[in-house]
Design a protein around this motif. Structure first.
Motif, PDB file in Angstrom:
ATOM      1  N   SER A 172       1.130  -1.442  -0.055  1.00 23.50           N
ATOM      2  CA  SER A 172      -0.052   0.022  -0.270  1.00 23.50           C
ATOM      3  C   SER A 172       0.383   0.982   0.034  1.00 23.50           C
ATOM      4  O   SER A 172       2.052   1.696   0.932  1.00 23.50           O
ATOM      5  CB  SER A 172      -1.109  -0.057   1.338  1.00 23.50           C
TER       6      SER A 172
ATOM      7  N   ASP B 286       1.307   4.192   0.465  1.00 23.68           N
ATOM      8  CA  ASP B 286       1.076   5.278   1.186  1.00 23.68           C
ATOM      9  C   ASP B 286       1.442   5.614   2.241  1.00 23.68           C
ATOM     10  O   ASP B 286       1.752   5.821   3.377  1.00 23.68           O
ATOM     11  CB  ASP B 286      -0.640   4.940   1.920  1.00 23.68           C
TER      12      ASP B 286
ATOM     13  N   GLU C 218       6.993   2.711   1.279  1.00 26.73           N
ATOM     14  CA  GLU C 218       6.497   2.622  -0.457  1.00 26.73           C
ATOM     15  C   GLU C 218       5.986   3.414  -0.701  1.00 26.73           C
ATOM     16  O   GLU C 218       4.925   3.945   0.272  1.00 26.73           O
ATOM     17  CB  GLU C 218       5.676   1.066  -0.495  1.00 26.73           C
TER      18      GLU C 218
ATOM     19  N   PHE D 205      -4.220  -0.749   1.955  1.00 26.44           N
ATOM     20  CA  PHE D 205      -3.544  -1.697   3.334  1.00 26.44           C
ATOM     21  C   PHE D 205      -5.048  -2.819   4.021  1.00 26.44           C
ATOM     22  O   PHE D 205      -4.589  -4.316   4.031  1.00 26.44           O
ATOM     23  CB  PHE D 205      -3.414  -0.714   4.471  1.00 26.44           C
TER      24      PHE D 205
ATOM     25  N   GLY E  38       5.499  -3.291   5.190  1.00 24.02           N
ATOM     26  CA  GLY E  38       5.682  -2.178   6.722  1.00 24.02           C
ATOM     27  C   GLY E  38       4.257  -3.800   7.398  1.00 24.02           C
ATOM     28  O   GLY E  38       4.374  -2.336   8.454  1.00 24.02           O
ATOM     29  N   MET E  39       4.558  -4.658   7.139  1.00 25.28           N
ATOM     30  CA  MET E  39       3.214  -5.110   7.922  1.00 25.28           C
ATOM     31  C   MET E  39       3.711  -6.013   9.198  1.00 25.28           C
ATOM     32  O   MET E  39       5.066  -6.730   8.934  1.00 25.28           O
ATOM     33  CB  MET E  39       2.410  -6.523   7.005  1.00 25.28           C
ATOM     34  N   THR E  40       3.287  -5.411  10.666  1.00 23.63           N
ATOM     35  CA  THR E  40       3.693  -6.074  11.782  1.00 23.63           C
ATOM     36  C   THR E  40       3.235  -7.541  11.861  1.00 23.63           C
ATOM     37  O   THR E  40       1.787  -8.057  11.559  1.00 23.63           O
ATOM     38  CB  THR E  40       3.076  -5.393  12.097  1.00 23.63           C
TER      39      THR E  40
ATOM     40  N   ARG F  11      -3.300 -12.352  12.363  1.00 24.11           N
ATOM     41  CA  ARG F  11      -2.232 -12.202  10.714  1.00 24.11           C
ATOM     42  C   ARG F  11      -2.043 -13.978  10.942  1.00 24.11           C
ATOM     43  O   ARG F  11      -1.708 -14.173   9.343  1.00 24.11           O
ATOM     44  CB  ARG F  11      -1.586 -11.639  10.809  1.00 24.11           C
TER      45      ARG F  11
ATOM     46  N   GLN G  92      -4.937   4.359  10.944  1.00 18.90           N
ATOM     47  CA  GLN G  92      -5.001   3.434   9.890  1.00 18.90           C
ATOM     48  C   GLN G  92      -5.664   2.102   9.782  1.00 18.90           C
ATOM     49  O   GLN G  92      -5.255   1.739  10.861  1.00 18.90           O
ATOM     50  CB  GLN G  92      -3.723   3.081   9.015  1.00 18.90           C
TER      51      GLN G  92
ATOM     52  N   GLN H  77      -7.361  -1.290   9.728  1.00 17.09           N
ATOM     53  CA  GLN H  77      -6.937  -2.381   9.875  1.00 17.09           C
ATOM     54  C   GLN H  77      -5.411  -2.960  10.332  1.00 17.09           C
ATOM     55  O   GLN H  77      -4.431  -3.538   9.686  1.00 17.09           O
ATOM     56  CB  GLN H  77      -6.927  -3.600   8.595  1.00 17.09           C
ATOM     57  N   THR H  78      -4.669  -2.138  10.791  1.00 24.23           N
ATOM     58  CA  THR H  78      -3.459  -1.640  11.570  1.00 24.23           C
ATOM     59  C   THR H  78      -3.175  -1.838  13.188  1.00 24.23           C
ATOM     60  O   THR H  78      -3.836  -1.764  13.633  1.00 24.23           O
ATOM     61  CB  THR H  78      -2.407  -0.504  10.785  1.00 24.23           C
ATOM     62  N   GLN H  79      -2.205  -2.438  12.967  1.00 29.56           N
ATOM     63  CA  GLN H  79      -1.288  -2.135  14.515  1.00 29.56           C
ATOM     64  C   GLN H  79      -2.549  -1.395  15.581  1.00 29.56           C
ATOM     65  O   GLN H  79      -2.353  -0.882  16.487  1.00 29.56           O
ATOM     66  CB  GLN H  79      -0.091  -2.677  14.795  1.00 29.56           C
ATOM     67  N   GLN H  80      -1.764   0.194  14.538  1.00 30.07           N
ATOM     68  CA  GLN H  80      -2.213   1.275  15.816  1.00 30.07           C
ATOM     69  C   GLN H  80      -3.592   1.160  15.811  1.00 30.07           C
ATOM     70  O   GLN H  80      -3.735   1.535  17.397  1.00 30.07           O
ATOM     71  CB  GLN H  80      -1.605   2.557  14.358  1.00 30.07           C
TER      72      GLN H  80
ATOM     73  N   VAL I  56      -3.283   6.043   4.703  1.00 32.69           N
ATOM     74  CA  VAL I  56      -2.615   7.308   6.475  1.00 32.69           C
ATOM     75  C   VAL I  56      -2.815   8.370   5.326  1.00 32.69           C
ATOM     76  O   VAL I  56      -3.251   9.565   6.564  1.00 32.69           O
ATOM     77  CB  VAL I  56      -1.191   6.880   5.990  1.00 32.69           C
TER      78      VAL I  56
END
Ligand code: ARG
Length: 488
Positions: free
Chosen positions: A49, A51, A56, A93, A111-113, A118, A159, A161-164, A183
């Motif tokens: 993604s 952004d 990336e 993402f 940048g995936m954790t 997951r 963002q 579906q992110t860890q944040q 983002v």
């Protein structure tokens, strides 16, 4: 009423049959051959993604857009180490996991954790980076928002579906989470005061802060799990592929290549100078081309199929009429957004076809248009006075001849203006295919949001462009309508 009910039941049965058709065991077996498939194709498809500078993002090199960033360099290395061509597949993402599961992409480097949830869906390589989690706020709020307690009950942007998202939920008391897909959208929310803070990864925050002087770090905020690692996601049960990934990552670590990648990412971010339009007009031009292309294809092919469906719906045979009605009702009764995703993921998951996003977008639009246009055509035909058919038939013309020589020529005058309206609608609606990564106007506006770190101007430009397209088209239509009236 009974008919409608029967029809509805039949639809559900057909749908269940299709879903059943996706055989889960066959899928698992084929993923064992993941690596063989990639080798045979000679191309590694990496989903991300874009952004997410410095990981990336897209930027401009002599009028051409290129991907740059740490993840891109890593993807290049993995491809090169294995003698593969690299294909970057840029999407949202929150669509990435779906894309890898349906075989749209071979890897996710975004940048995936790695997280337990997951890991149920994909396997992760060894980590290639670790990053700090940060809170950013408006500078004007710096005096009020200092520690994590100051954010209690506040709106927090993240963002989707992110860890944040998880961190904000677990660490901030009673936070009202606002999740957005990209983002730059979250940044815009923050800048415009819709949220009080944004949880974001350190390097990405720095990239955005550099361009948005009104934002700053809330330095006093500490999260429970302040550092997270970043790894490559691959399909499950692909041991050979995983071995290759870890070999490349080991070399990256041994030679400390991440530092080089960071440098080249910083370089790429810097190079983007010049004014907004000289830098990004190529994105918008490309977007206009594709928007026009998919809209024209949508309306033209949609008219062809729509005409067929209209004729089926006007048929004397009841089953035919029923099928046409079901088709039209289903397509008009479900959102285009859902249809676009169904075509995009369905073609690979159910039919095993590898069709590009552009073609999938067009297919979805054509199908969707055909339903609306079928109704336009049917209404046009029905609007021709019954007496015309009776007269033609009594003169000995067959049904087909009557249609062709008497009814359709008159119906067309009624159909054309409505078709023109449909065209205007399609131009606007086509923006929806941006979700699967078709680079039309909306998608490219989002790309520019990411590349320029400016969330607002690109949207404004997109709005103006859509307006110019639709306004011009409706003027042209009025002109022709006027001509047709004269010919009456
Ligand atoms: N590291 C975070 C996660 O895995 C965020 C990654 C977002 N990546 C992106 N390209 N936008 O959930």
């Amino acid at each position: 009423m009974k008919h409608i009910l029967k029809g509805f039941m039949a639809c559900i049965i057909i749908f269940c049959a299709i879903v059943n058709y996706i055989n889960p065991t066959a899928h698992a077996q084929s993923q064992d051959e993941q690596w063989e498939k990639i080798k045979e194709r000679g191309e590694l498809r990496v989903g991300l993604s874009a952004d997410y500078a410095p990981y990336e993002f897209e930027h401009n090199v002599n009028g051409k857009t290129e991907y740059a960033g740490i993840d891109i360099e890593l993807a290049k290395k993995v491809a090169k180490d294995n003698d593969l061509k690299l294909k970057i597949v840029n999407m949202q993402f929150d669509s990435l996991l779906g894309a890898i599961k349906t075989g749209k992409v071979d890897l996710i480097i975004s940048g995936m954790t790695p997280t337990p949830e997951r890991k149920k869906e994909v396997d992760f390589s060894n980590p290639y980076m670790t990053v700090q989690q940060k809170m950013i706020i408006k500078k004007s709020d710096a005096d009020n928002l200092k520690t994590i307690d100051d954010f209690a009950n506040k709106k927090i942007g993240v963002q989707k579906q992110t860890q944040q998202e998880k961190i904000a939920q677990s660490d901030i008391e009673n936070a009202q989470i606002q999740s957005l897909t990209r983002v730059p959208e979250v940044i815009m929310s923050l800048k415009s005061g819709k949220v009080s803070g944004m949880v974001i990864e350190g390097p990405v925050a720095e990239a955005y802060l550099k361009q948005n002087k009104d934002l700053t770090f809330a330095d006093g905020v500490k999260f429970n799990e302040g550092t997270k690692s970043t790894a490559i996601a691959a399909p499950k049960n692909a041991p050979k592929l995983m071995g290759k990934l870890n070999a490349s990552i080991k070399e990256v670590k041994d030679k400390n290549l991440i530092e080089d990648y960071k440098d080249s990412a910083a370089e790429a971010m810097k190079k983007d100078d010049g004014n907004f339009f000289s830098k990004y007009s190529s994105f918008f031009l490309k977007g206009i081309q594709n928007t026009i292309l998919i809209s024209i294809v949508g309306v033209l092919l949609g008219t062809v199929f729509g005409a067929i469906i209209a004729l089926i719906k006007l048929s004397k045979i009841r089953v035919f009429r029923w099928i046409a009605s079901a088709y039209i009702e289903f397509l008009r009764g479900t959102p285009l957004l859902v249809q676009v995703f169904l075509v995009y993921f369905g073609t690979t998951a159910m039919l095993g076809l590898d069709i590009s996003a552009l073609i999938c977008g067009m297919i979805a639009l054509v199908i969707n248009c055909s339903a609306y246009i079928a109704e336009i055509i049917r209404a046009g035909i029905n609007a021709v006075d019954k007496g015309q058919t009776e007269a033609a038939r009594s003169l000995g013309l067959t049904y087909g001849q009557t249609m062709k020589t008497v009814i359709l020529p008159q119906a067309i005058k009624k159909i054309l203006p409505a078709l023109g309206n449909e065209f205007v609608t399609v131009i606007k609606e086509s923006s929806i295919v941006s979700v699967i990564g078709v680079s039309e106007i909306m998608f490219n506006a989002q790309v520019v949001q990411g590349a320029s770190f400016d969330p607002f101007t690109p949207l404004l430009v997109a709005a103006v462009l859509y307006f110019i397209l639709t306004f011009t088209l409706s003027r042209v239509m009025y002109f022709f309508e006027g001509r047709m009236k004269v010919s009456d």
